[in-house]
Design an enzyme around this catalytic site. Structure first.
Site, PDB file in Angstrom:
ATOM      1  CB  THR A   1       3.338  -0.669  -6.570  1.00 32.01           C
ATOM      2  OG1 THR A   1       2.185   0.176  -6.582  1.00 32.01           O
ATOM      3  CG2 THR A   1       3.931  -0.759  -7.962  1.00 32.01           C
ATOM      4  CB  SER A   2      -1.844  -2.852  -6.298  1.00 34.63           C
ATOM      5  OG  SER A   2      -2.039  -1.541  -5.774  1.00 34.63           O
TER       6      SER A   2
ATOM      7  CG  HIS B   1       1.806   8.686  -2.012  1.00 28.90           C
ATOM      8  ND1 HIS B   1       1.462   7.404  -2.368  1.00 28.90           N
ATOM      9  CD2 HIS B   1       1.607   9.435  -3.114  1.00 28.90           C
ATOM     10  CE1 HIS B   1       1.072   7.394  -3.639  1.00 28.90           C
ATOM     11  NE2 HIS B   1       1.154   8.617  -4.111  1.00 28.90           N
TER      12      HIS B   1
ATOM     13  CG  ASP C   1       7.668   1.993   5.002  1.00 32.63           C
ATOM     14  OD1 ASP C   1       7.211   0.941   4.475  1.00 32.63           O
ATOM     15  OD2 ASP C   1       8.668   2.602   4.559  1.00 32.63           O
TER      16      ASP C   1
ATOM     17  CB  CYS D   1       1.549  23.593  11.859  1.00 33.99           C
ATOM     18  SG  CYS D   1       0.409  24.762  12.609  1.00 33.99           S
TER      19      CYS D   1
ATOM     20  CD  GLN E   1       2.861   3.707  -5.432  1.00 36.32           C
ATOM     21  OE1 GLN E   1       1.639   3.778  -5.434  1.00 36.32           O
ATOM     22  NE2 GLN E   1       3.508   2.697  -5.961  1.00 36.32           N
TER      23      GLN E   1
ATOM     24  CB  CYS F   1       1.346  23.496  16.036  1.00 39.09           C
ATOM     25  SG  CYS F   1       2.781  24.450  15.527  1.00 39.09           S
TER      26      CYS F   1
ATOM     27  CG  ASN G   1       3.095  -7.465  -7.283  1.00 38.17           C
ATOM     28  OD1 ASN G   1       2.451  -8.307  -6.669  1.00 38.17           O
ATOM     29  ND2 ASN G   1       2.852  -6.185  -7.193  1.00 38.17           N
TER      30      ASN G   1
HETATM   31  C1  BV8 Z   1      -4.417  13.203  -6.812  1.00 38.76           C
HETATM   32  C2  BV8 Z   1      -0.432   8.147   1.747  1.00 38.76           C
HETATM   33  C3  BV8 Z   1      -5.167  15.288  -7.794  1.00 38.76           C
HETATM   34  C4  BV8 Z   1      -1.416   8.130   2.858  1.00 38.76           C
HETATM   35  C5  BV8 Z   1      -1.487   7.325  -0.300  1.00 38.76           C
HETATM   36  C6  BV8 Z   1      -7.242   8.828 -12.139  1.00 38.76           C
HETATM   37  C7  BV8 Z   1      -8.056   7.747 -12.251  1.00 38.76           C
HETATM   38  C8  BV8 Z   1      -8.695   7.251 -11.100  1.00 38.76           C
HETATM   39  C9  BV8 Z   1      -8.515   7.830  -9.852  1.00 38.76           C
HETATM   40  C10 BV8 Z   1      -7.706   8.889  -9.762  1.00 38.76           C
HETATM   41  C11 BV8 Z   1      -7.087   9.393 -10.888  1.00 38.76           C
HETATM   42  N1  BV8 Z   1      -6.347  10.436 -10.491  1.00 38.76           N
HETATM   43  C12 BV8 Z   1      -6.486  10.610  -9.155  1.00 38.76           C
HETATM   44  C13 BV8 Z   1      -7.326   9.678  -8.706  1.00 38.76           C
HETATM   45  C14 BV8 Z   1      -7.716   9.511  -7.352  1.00 38.76           C
HETATM   46  C15 BV8 Z   1      -6.684   8.758  -6.513  1.00 38.76           C
HETATM   47  C16 BV8 Z   1      -6.453   7.352  -6.998  1.00 38.76           C
HETATM   48  O1  BV8 Z   1      -5.515   7.039  -7.694  1.00 38.76           O
HETATM   49  N2  BV8 Z   1      -7.343   6.476  -6.539  1.00 38.76           N
HETATM   50  C17 BV8 Z   1      -7.162   5.033  -6.825  1.00 38.76           C
HETATM   51  C18 BV8 Z   1      -7.659   4.271  -5.625  1.00 38.76           C
HETATM   52  C19 BV8 Z   1      -7.858   4.663  -8.089  1.00 38.76           C
HETATM   53  N3  BV8 Z   1      -5.400   9.461  -6.475  1.00 38.76           N
HETATM   54  C20 BV8 Z   1      -5.323  10.505  -5.627  1.00 38.76           C
HETATM   55  O2  BV8 Z   1      -6.227  10.888  -4.925  1.00 38.76           O
HETATM   56  C21 BV8 Z   1      -3.961  11.192  -5.585  1.00 38.76           C
HETATM   57  N4  BV8 Z   1      -4.143  12.610  -5.636  1.00 38.76           N
HETATM   58  O3  BV8 Z   1      -4.472  12.594  -7.865  1.00 38.76           O
HETATM   59  O4  BV8 Z   1      -4.658  14.577  -6.670  1.00 38.76           O
HETATM   60  C22 BV8 Z   1      -6.528  14.760  -8.045  1.00 38.76           C
HETATM   61  C23 BV8 Z   1      -7.375  14.542  -6.967  1.00 38.76           C
HETATM   62  C24 BV8 Z   1      -8.652  14.006  -7.231  1.00 38.76           C
HETATM   63  C25 BV8 Z   1      -9.058  13.677  -8.520  1.00 38.76           C
HETATM   64  C26 BV8 Z   1      -8.190  13.950  -9.579  1.00 38.76           C
HETATM   65  C27 BV8 Z   1      -6.904  14.449  -9.352  1.00 38.76           C
HETATM   66  C28 BV8 Z   1      -3.259  10.930  -4.225  1.00 38.76           C
HETATM   67  C29 BV8 Z   1      -2.873   9.507  -4.106  1.00 38.76           C
HETATM   68  C30 BV8 Z   1      -2.026   9.292  -2.842  1.00 38.76           C
HETATM   69  C31 BV8 Z   1      -2.874   8.825  -1.685  1.00 38.76           C
HETATM   70  N5  BV8 Z   1      -2.035   8.498  -0.526  1.00 38.76           N
HETATM   71  N6  BV8 Z   1      -0.719   7.074   0.805  1.00 38.76           N
HETATM   72  C32 BV8 Z   1      -1.276   6.929   3.745  1.00 38.76           C
HETATM   73  O5  BV8 Z   1      -0.482   6.028   3.407  1.00 38.76           O
HETATM   74  O6  BV8 Z   1      -1.953   6.930   4.779  1.00 38.76           O
HETATM   75  S1  BV8 Z   1      -1.740   6.081  -1.467  1.00 38.76           S
HETATM   76  C33 BV8 Z   1      -1.342   4.607  -0.667  1.00 38.76           C
HETATM   77  O7  BV8 Z   1      -2.016   3.612  -1.387  1.00 38.76           O
HETATM   78  C34 BV8 Z   1       0.115   4.210  -0.732  1.00 38.76           C
HETATM   79  O8  BV8 Z   1       0.978   5.293  -0.578  1.00 38.76           O
HETATM   80  C35 BV8 Z   1       0.207   3.604  -2.125  1.00 38.76           C
HETATM   81  O9  BV8 Z   1       0.399   4.577  -3.064  1.00 38.76           O
HETATM   82  C36 BV8 Z   1      -1.169   3.061  -2.320  1.00 38.76           C
HETATM   83  C37 BV8 Z   1      -1.137   1.610  -2.073  1.00 38.76           C
HETATM   84  O10 BV8 Z   1      -0.671   1.042  -3.205  1.00 38.76           O
HETATM   85  P1  BV8 Z   1       0.546  -0.009  -3.086  1.00 38.76           P
HETATM   86  O11 BV8 Z   1       1.686   0.623  -2.387  1.00 38.76           O
HETATM   87  O12 BV8 Z   1       0.728  -0.545  -4.421  1.00 38.76           O
HETATM   88  O13 BV8 Z   1      -0.023  -1.110  -2.070  1.00 38.76           O
HETATM   89  P2  BV8 Z   1      -1.186  -2.182  -2.312  1.00 38.76           P
HETATM   90  O14 BV8 Z   1      -1.539  -2.693  -0.977  1.00 38.76           O
HETATM   91  O15 BV8 Z   1      -2.251  -1.633  -3.192  1.00 38.76           O
HETATM   92  O16 BV8 Z   1      -0.443  -3.338  -3.161  1.00 38.76           O
HETATM   93  C38 BV8 Z   1       0.644  -4.032  -2.609  1.00 38.76           C
HETATM   94  C39 BV8 Z   1       1.228  -4.822  -3.753  1.00 38.76           C
HETATM   95  O17 BV8 Z   1       2.386  -5.504  -3.277  1.00 38.76           O
HETATM   96  C40 BV8 Z   1       0.278  -5.889  -4.313  1.00 38.76           C
HETATM   97  O18 BV8 Z   1       0.336  -5.834  -5.733  1.00 38.76           O
HETATM   98  C41 BV8 Z   1       0.866  -7.209  -3.783  1.00 38.76           C
HETATM   99  O19 BV8 Z   1       0.669  -8.257  -4.694  1.00 38.76           O
HETATM  100  C42 BV8 Z   1       2.335  -6.865  -3.680  1.00 38.76           C
HETATM  101  N7  BV8 Z   1       3.102  -7.604  -2.662  1.00 38.76           N
HETATM  102  C43 BV8 Z   1       2.692  -7.985  -1.419  1.00 38.76           C
HETATM  103  N8  BV8 Z   1       3.735  -8.587  -0.755  1.00 38.76           N
HETATM  104  C44 BV8 Z   1       4.809  -8.564  -1.602  1.00 38.76           C
HETATM  105  C45 BV8 Z   1       4.399  -7.936  -2.821  1.00 38.76           C
HETATM  106  N9  BV8 Z   1       5.232  -7.759  -3.855  1.00 38.76           N
HETATM  107  C46 BV8 Z   1       6.526  -8.223  -3.703  1.00 38.76           C
HETATM  108  N10 BV8 Z   1       6.983  -8.811  -2.560  1.00 38.76           N
HETATM  109  C47 BV8 Z   1       6.153  -9.012  -1.511  1.00 38.76           C
HETATM  110  N11 BV8 Z   1       6.624  -9.611  -0.409  1.00 38.76           N
END
Ligand code: BV8
Length: 249
Positions: free
Chosen positions: A191-192, A121, A106, A129, A103, A150, A216
């Site tokens: 991942t969360s 992602h 970087d 563009c 996901q 562009c 995690n």
């Molecule tokens: C879509 C790119 C069609 C941009 C990103 C169903 C139900 C509810 C909501 C939805 C659903 N379907 C779609 C949605 C909407 C939405 C969604 O899921 N919302 C969430 C908030 C509920 N999904 C979308 O919009 C997707 N598109 O479905 O299109 C559609 C559209 C609308 C409605 C229906 C269908 C697109 C999703 C992609 C968005 N783009 N990134 C950018 O980066 O700028 S997502 C972005 O956030 C990341 O890429 C990643 O995916 C996400 C972050 O999550 P994580 O990577 O898990 O990071 P996080 O900080 O949350 O957690 C870190 C974890 O690491 C923690 O658990 C922590 O404890 C742990 N950790 C920390 N340090 C360590 C560690 N673990 C191990 N070692 C360590 N050292």
């Protein structure tokens, strides 16, 4: 089970597996000093990531959104992949079929030598563009021009990433679900597990009979459903598993 027993158990699983997949999130890059999305350190100025990573935010203020991506590029550019990234790159060479699904935008998996990567992602080092849709790579940090335009038609460029509310590439998504449903072991790392559709991949792998191993720092909504759960840093636990793995290339 104690951590040692868990290490032994996961090495047993990986010892006899041919098809292995790994799904990674921001946590695997956290030890490089890169802010996670939902962690305390994920905030930029007063914005939540979900507020800026949307088409409407870009439409409203492309300069502000590009300043955010330029800030993130500035944090990522000088860092090196950590031991967690490196172990996954090495495992690509020791398992007959190893698929890395991330996901993260970087680019650190690629920089650590992984080749077979599905970037769900997108990638922060690529731009698209808004007129022609052409994708170009740009490694400048800081960006020379904000917002960038562009080089061929002068239209606004946007980050080649998937924003909230935007669909993922159907080719990449279908391949991710196919390989998840064919793997024998899936590792879910840092991942969360809340963002869809990525968070559904481990469930579809489990439904298809795969063993799920989560690494995690904290429990996630997925934890109750996994076979082995490690609570700790991926940059420490992955090398520990690798050291005990009786599989060489
Ligand atoms: C879509 C790119 C069609 C941009 C990103 C169903 C139900 C509810 C909501 C939805 C659903 N379907 C779609 C949605 C909407 C939405 C969604 O899921 N919302 C969430 C908030 C509920 N999904 C979308 O919009 C997707 N598109 O479905 O299109 C559609 C559209 C609308 C409605 C229906 C269908 C697109 C999703 C992609 C968005 N783009 N990134 C950018 O980066 O700028 S997502 C972005 O956030 C990341 O890429 C990643 O995916 C996400 C972050 O999550 P994580 O990577 O898990 O990071 P996080 O900080 O949350 O957690 C870190 C974890 O690491 C923690 O658990 C922590 O404890 C742990 N950790 C920390 N340090 C360590 C560690 N673990 C191990 N070692 C360590 N050292």
């Amino acid at each position: 089970m104690s951590e040692n027993a868990d290490i032994h158990a996961v090495c047993e699983l990986l010892g006899k597996a041919n098809r292995v997949a790994a799904l990674t999130g921001a946590g695997i890059s956290a030890e490089c000093g890169i802010p996670t999305f939902r962690g305390e350190d994920g905030l930029w100025r007063k914005f939540r990531a979900e507020e800026l990573a949307t088409p409407s935010a870009f439409h409203r203020d492309p300069k502000l959104v590009w300043e955010w991506y330029d800030w993130r590029r500035g944090i990522i550019a000088p860092v090196e992949p950590n031991p967690g990234h490196e172990v996954l790159a090495r495992w690509e060479k020791i398992f007959p079929e190893f698929t890395l699904i991330t996901q993260n935008i970087d680019g650190l998996h690629g920089r650590s030598g992984s080749k077979n990567i599905l970037e769900l992602h997108g990638n922060i080092w690529k731009m698209r563009c808004t007129e022609e849709g052409t994708v170009i790579e740009n490694l400048d940090s800081p960006l020379k021009e904000i917002p960038p335009h562009c080089p061929s038609c002068g239209a606004l460029l946007r980050p080649h990433v998937v924003w909230f509310g935007e669909s993922l590439s159907s080719t990449i998504l279908q391949r991710a679900f196919l390989l998840s449903s064919q793997c024998e072991v899936m590792l879910v790392i840092g991942t969360s597990a809340v963002v869809q559709p990525a968070a559904s991949l481990p469930l579809s792998a489990a439904e298809a009979g795969a063993k799920i191993v989560e690494i995690n720092l904290n429990p996630t909504p997925l934890t109750p459903y996994v076979d082995i759960s490690f609570t700790g840093k991926s940059g420490e636990i992955l090398p520990l598993i690798d050291k005990n793995l009786k599989r060489k290339s």
